[in-house]
Motif scaffolding. Structure first.
Motif, short mmCIF file in Angstrom:
data_model
loop_
_atom_site.label_atom_id
_atom_site.label_comp_id
_atom_site.label_asym_id
_atom_site.label_seq_id
_atom_site.Cartn_x
_atom_site.Cartn_y
_atom_site.Cartn_z
N PRO B 287 -7.64 -72.41 -23.28
CA PRO B 287 -7.81 -71.74 -21.98
C PRO B 287 -6.49 -71.48 -21.25
O PRO B 287 -6.30 -70.41 -20.68
N ILE B 288 -5.57 -72.45 -21.30
CA ILE B 288 -4.28 -72.25 -20.62
C ILE B 288 -3.51 -71.11 -21.30
O ILE B 288 -2.93 -70.24 -20.63
N LEU B 290 -4.75 -68.54 -22.93
CA LEU B 290 -5.38 -67.26 -22.57
C LEU B 290 -5.05 -66.89 -21.12
O LEU B 290 -4.76 -65.72 -20.82
N ALA B 291 -5.07 -67.90 -20.23
CA ALA B 291 -4.77 -67.63 -18.82
C ALA B 291 -3.35 -67.10 -18.66
O ALA B 291 -3.12 -66.12 -17.93
N LEU B 292 -2.40 -67.70 -19.38
CA LEU B 292 -1.01 -67.25 -19.25
C LEU B 292 -0.83 -65.84 -19.83
O LEU B 292 -0.09 -65.02 -19.28
N TRP B 294 -3.15 -63.57 -19.90
CA TRP B 294 -3.76 -62.67 -18.91
C TRP B 294 -2.77 -62.40 -17.78
O TRP B 294 -2.59 -61.25 -17.35
N GLY B 295 -2.11 -63.47 -17.32
CA GLY B 295 -1.12 -63.33 -16.26
C GLY B 295 0.00 -62.38 -16.66
O GLY B 295 0.44 -61.54 -15.87
N ALA B 296 0.42 -62.49 -17.93
CA ALA B 296 1.51 -61.63 -18.42
C ALA B 296 1.09 -60.15 -18.35
O ALA B 296 1.86 -59.31 -17.89
#
Lengths: 146, 666
Positions: B287-288, B290-292, B294-296
Motif C-alpha cells: 500500500p505504501i 502504491l500510495a507513493l 500515486w503521489g508521483a
C-alpha cells in the motif's frame, strides 16, 4: 519525549487519518452524505486510500508501542513523514492550480475556492508537522546525504 | 609522449563506482542507489601529473566467479584487457563482504589499489577504520575517497600514477590448505605446458578457478592442448566442496585482517532501519508503494499545469505569427500544421516529463525504489520470477531500452528472457504525453487517477504475462532472490537534476529529430495528393487510416487515431505529434484538446481505449532493436510485437465496452 507520549500521538493522529479516510471512501459510495463536506471530505477513492495508508501506518506504530515493542516508533516516524509528503503534494497541486488560474485564465482566487481545497490530507498534515518538530531529528539524524 | 595509463574501476554493486567515475572523468553516467545500475563497461579519461589516465567503469560484481552477464563483462576486462592498475572501490560500511573480491583480485596478479568509499557511512554508525594498517595487511595502497564530493581523488590518482610507473604486480596469495595447494600445484604444472595459456592468464588463478568448477574457464582450457590432462587430474574431485573450502579460506584471511584494521561498533537502529521496518512490512509495504507512486503521478500532472499553459501560449503566438507573416499557403500549412502542430503538440508535455523524471530520480537516489523489488518479491516469486526482475520494470518507467539492458544482472537465462519480454508493458516516459492529453481532455480533475491506473495496469499485464510465459513457453523454477539493500540517502539536488536532465534531454532531442521528421511525414501524407482538403479522408493519410480503420473501429477509434498509432511505432511521442498534425492544431495541445473534444467519433470510452492501446500495443523501434540484441534473435523480437498487439487489442476492446457501459459512449 517519552514512549508514552509517542504512543498517544500515534493513536490519535492514526485514528484521525483512518476516520477521515473511511469517511472519504463512504462518500464515494454514498455521495448524498453532505454533512461531512464541512470537513472537506468528498468522495475521492484515491484520496481515501492515501488517508487510510497514513492512518494505518501510524496506528500500527501505536499497536506495537502498546505491546512494548519500542521499535514501533519507526511506524510513527514514517507515518509522520508520509503525512508530510502527501500534505506537500496537495499543497503543490493547489499552488499550481491557482497559478494557472491567475496567470493564464484571469480568474480571481476567492476565499470559497481556498476553503474547498482544505481537505483532510492538508489540515491533518499540520498536526503531523507538530510531531515532526518534536521528534524529527531523531529520525533524520541517521540518514545519509548524497 | 608517454602511453596512457589504463585503469579498471571495479567493486561490489552499489558501492559508488559510477559516482567516482563521473567525478574522475567529468562524465555524466547514470548513478542510482541500487545494485546493477551499470551493466556495461563505460570509458572516460582524465589528466593527472602530466599523464593521461583512461578509466573504465565496470559493472559491479561480488566475486570473480562470473555468474551473470555483467559479472562476465567485469572479469573478462580485467583478465583479457590487462589494465595497468585495478582500482577496487570498497564500501567501508561492509568491509568483510567487499574484501572477498579483493582476495580474488589479488590472485590475478594485477596491481590493485583500494578506494575506501562510504567511510562516512561506517563512521556515522561508530565504526573506526585504520586505512594505513589495512594497506599494510593487504599489501596494497588504501585511499579514503568520497565519490560525491571528490575528496581523496587527488591521492587516488597519485597512487595510480605511482603504481603504474613501478609496474609492480601483486604477489600475495592465500594459502588454501595442503590438499587444495597440492592440487593447484599439479594443475599449474600441467597448464604451464601450454605456451599459449601463460601469457593470457595467471596460471595459479586458472588452477583455482578450475577446482572451483568455473564453467567459463573449463571452456577455455578444453580448447587448449593440455585440456585432456587437466580434466584427467580433475576427474574425481568434488567441485562444490572445493569451492566451499576455498571460500572459507578467503573469509578466514579476511577475518584475520579485519580486527587489526578496524573496530565495528554495536549497531543501534538508524533512520534507514526505521524506514525499512515500515516500508518492507508485509501488510503496509505494497500500500505504501502504491500510495507513493500515486503521489508521483499526481504531482506530475498537477504541478506541470502552469508550465504547460505557458508553453501553449508560446506556441499560440508562434502559430498566429506564422499565419500572419507567411503568405504562401502550403508553407504556412507546413509550418503551422506540420512543425508547430506536430512538434509543439509534443513539447507542451516537456514539463510533465521532467517532473516525472525528477521524482523518479529522487525516489531512486533515496534508495526507496530498490525496496520496490523487495516488496514485490513475494508476488513475483508466486508467478515464477525473482524479485530482481522488478528492478528492470521500475527502470522501464523512464525508458524501456536501458531497462531491458539492466536485465543482464539476472543470472538465469529464462528469468531474464521473461523479464525482457514483459518490459515493454511498463509505461515509459514517451507514453506519458498521450495519457496527459487524453486524460486531461476527457477526465478533468480525475486525470491523475486515470494516469496512475494506467501505470498500474501496465505492471499487472507485465506480471500476468510473465506468469503465462512461465507456465507455457518458458517453464522452470525461479532462482532465489538475494539483494543487498542500499542505505537510504537524502538525495543531492545536483544528482537528482543531473538524472532528470539525462533522461529528459533525450525527449528534447527526439522532439528536434525523429518527432519533427515524423510530423513532416504525417503533414505530407495529410496534404497530398495535390488538391485534396488537408487532413481529409481523400489524403494519403486518410487512405492509410481508412484501410486500417476496420481493425480499430471495434475499439471506438477512427482513421485519424489509426494513423497516429501506426506512426507511434517509431516513437510513442509521435502519436501526439501525428494527432496534432492531423487535427491541424497550431497552438500546442490546447487547440488539439479542443479538436479532440469536438470530434464526434471520439467518446470518453474511446479515449480510455486509446490510452490502454498505446500503453500495451508494441515496443517502439529502439526497444525492438534492444530486444533483438539482448535475446540474440529476431524470433523473440517478433513475438514481442505480435503478443503486444494482441494483448493491447483485447484489453482496449474490453476497456471500450466496459467504460461504455459505465460512462456511456460505446
Amino acid at each position: 519525549m517519552s514512549i508514552y507520549q509517542k504512543r498517544i500521538f500515534a493513536a490519535l493522529l492514526g485514528a484521525l487519518y483512518l476516520l477521515a479516510g473511511a469517511a472519504t471512501l463512504i462518500a464515494v459510495a454514498i455521495p448524498e452524505i453532505g454533512i461531512i463536506e464541512i470537513l472537506g471530505i468528498t468522495g475521492d477513492p484515491a484520496g481515501g486510500f492515501i488517508l487510510i495508508v497514513i492512518g494505518g501506518t501510524l496506528f500500527y506504530g501505536y499497536l506495537e508501542l502498546s505491546r512494548g515493542i519500542n521499535e514501533g516508533v519507526a511506524f510513527l516516524h514514517v507515518g509522520i513523514a508520509l503525512a508530510l509528503v502527501f500534505g506537500m503534494i496537495r499543497l503543490l497541486s493547489i499552488g499550481a492550480e491557482f497559478a494557472t488560474m491567475a496567470l493564464f485564465e484571469d480568474e480571481m482566487i476567492t476565499l470559497g475556492m481556498l476553503r474547498e481545497e482544505l481537505v483532510p490530507v492538508l489540515y491533518l498534515a499540520v498536526i503531523a508537522l507538530a510531531g515532526f518538530i518534536a521528534w524529527g531529528k531523531e529520525f533524520s539524524a541517521g540518514l545519509l546525504r548524497g | 609522449m608517454k602511453k596512457a595509463i589504463t585503469v579498471a574501476l571495479t567493486g561490489n554493486p552499489n558501492v559508488g563506482k559510477t559516482t567516482l567515475f563521473n567525478t574522475l572523468t567529468g562524465s555524466r553516467q547514470h548513478v542510482g542507489n541500487w545494485p546493477g545500475v551499470t551493466v556495461e563497461k563505460k570509458e572516460g579519461t582524465c589528466e593527472h601529473a602530466g599523464r593521461t589516465i583512461e578509466v573504465t567503469d565496470l559493472p559491479g560484481t561480488y566475486s570473480l566467479t562470473a555468474y551473470s552477464a555483467d559479472e562476465v563483462v567485469a572479469r573478462n576486462f580485467i583478465i583479457e584487457d590487462r589494465p595497468d592498475v585495478v582500482v577496487q572501490v570498497v564500501d567501508a560500511s561492509n568491509l568483510e563482504r567487499n574484501l572477498y573480491l579483493t582476495m580474488q583480485l589479488a590472485e590475478l596478479g594485477r596491481p590493485v589499489i583500494i578506494a575506501l568509499n562510504m567511510v562516512d557511512v561506517a563512521e556515522g554508525r561508530g565504526d573506526t577504520i585504520d586505512e594505513r594498517r589495512l594497506a599494510e595487511l593487504l599489501a596494497m595502497p588504501v585511499i579514503r575517497t568520497v565519490g560525491t564530493s571528490g575528496k581523496g581523488l587527488e591521492d587516488l590518482l597519485d597512487a595510480v600514477v605511482a603504481i603504474a610507473a613501478k609496474g609492480e604486480k601483486h604477489t600475495h596469495t592465500i594459502g588454501y590448505g595442503d590438499n587444495a595447494e597440492a592440487l593447484i600445484s599439479d594443475l599449474v604444472g600441467i597448464l604451464d605446458d601450454d605456451p599459449d595459456l601463460a601469457p593470457r592468464y595467471p596460471l595459479r588463478w586458472l588452477a583455482v578457478r578450475l577446482i572451483e568448477g568455473d564453467a567459463d574457464i573449463r571452456r577455455v582450457v578444453s580448447g587448449s592442448s593440455v585440456g585432456d590432462a587437466v580434466f584427467a587430474r580433475l576427474a574425481d574431485i568434488d567441485f562444490d566442496e572445493y569451492e566451499a573450502t576455498l571460500a572459507d579460506k578467503r573469509y578466514e584471511a579476511i577475518g584475520a585482517i579485519l580486527p587489526q584494521a578496524c573496530t565495528i561498533c554495536v549497531r543501534k537502529m538508524t533512520g534507514s532501519d526505521m524506514i525499512d521496518r515500515v516500508v518492507t512490512n508485509k501488510y503496509l509495504g505494497i500500500p505504501i508503494f502504491l500510495a507513493l507512486m500515486w503521489g508521483a503521478f499526481q504531482l506530475t500532472f498537477a504541478v506541470a499545469e502552469p508550465f504547460m499553459e505557458g508553453i501553449e501560449h508560446i506556441f499560440g503566438w508562434l502559430g498566429e505569427g506564422v499565419a500572419a507573416s507567411v503568405g504562401t499557403e502550403w508553407l504556412a500549412s507546413l509550418l503551422g500544421d506540420g512543425v508547430i502542430g506536430g512538434v509543439g503538440g509534443v513539447l507542451v508535455f516537456v514539463p510533465n516529463i521532467f517532473i516525472l523524471f525528477l521524482i523518479l530520480s529522487i525516489l531512486e537516489g533515496s534508495g526507496y525504489l530498490a525496496r520496490g523489488a523487495f516488496i514485490m518479491d513475494r508476488l513475483m516469486y508466486a508467478i515464477g520470477l525473482p524479485g530482481k526482475s522488478f528492478i528492470p520494470m521500475l527502470m522501464g518507467f523512464g525508458c524501456n531500452v536501458p531497462a531491458i539492458m539492466s536485465t543482464r544482472t539476472i543470472e538465469d537465462e529464462r528469468d531474464r528472457l521473461i523479464t525482457i519480454l514483459v518490459n515493454p508493458f511498463i509505461s515509459c516516459g514517451a507514453r506519458l504525453p498521450v495519457y496527459i492529453l487524453f486524460a486531461g481532455v476527457f477526465f478533468g480533475r480525475d486525470a491523475g487517477n486515470v494516469i496512475f491506473g494506467l501505470y498500474v495496469l501496465g505492471i499487472l499485464v507485465a506480471i500476468l504475462s510473465a506468469k503465462l510465459f512461465r507456465s507455457t513457453v518458458l517453464p522452470g523454477e525461479s532462482s532465489p532472490f538475494i539483494m543487498e539493500m542500499p542505505p537510504y540517502r537524502i538525495p543531492t539536488l545536483k544528482n537528482a537534476l543531473l538524472n532528470m536532465w539525462e533522461k529528459g534531454s533525450t525527449y528534447l532531442k527526439k522532439a528536434g529529430g525523429i518527432i519533427l521528421i515524423g510530423s513532416l511525414i504525417v503533414w505530407f501524407l495529410a496534404s497530398f495528393p495535390a488538391g485534396v482538403e488537408y487532413g481529409s479522408e481523400e489524403s494519403f493519410a486518410g487512405m492509410i487510416g481508412k484501410t486500417v480503420e476496420p481493425l480499430v473501429a471495434p475499439l471506438g477509434l477512427d482513421w485519424k487515431i489509426a494513423v497516429a498509432l501506426i506512426f507511434g511505432f517509431v516513437a510513442k511521442e509521435i502519436v501526439v505529434s501525428s494527432l496534432g498534425v492531423l487535427y491541424g492544431a497550431e497552438e500546442g495541445s490546447a487547440a488539439l484538446s479542443d479538436a479532440l473534444l469536438a470530434d464526434p467519433a471520439l467518446s470518453t470510452a474511446g479515449a480510455l481505449a486509446v490510452m490502454v492501446f498505446v500503453l500495451l500495443y508494441m515496443p517502439c523501434v529502439a526497444t525492438l532493436a534492444i530486444i533483438r540484441k539482448e535475446t540474440g534473435s529476431w524470433r523473440w523480437a517478433t513475438f514481442s510485437v505480435i503478443y503486444g498487439l494482441v494483448v493491447a487489442w483485447v484489453l482496449a476492446f474490453v476497456t471500450f465496452h466496459l467504460a461504455g457501459f459505465f460512462l456511456g459512449g460505446a
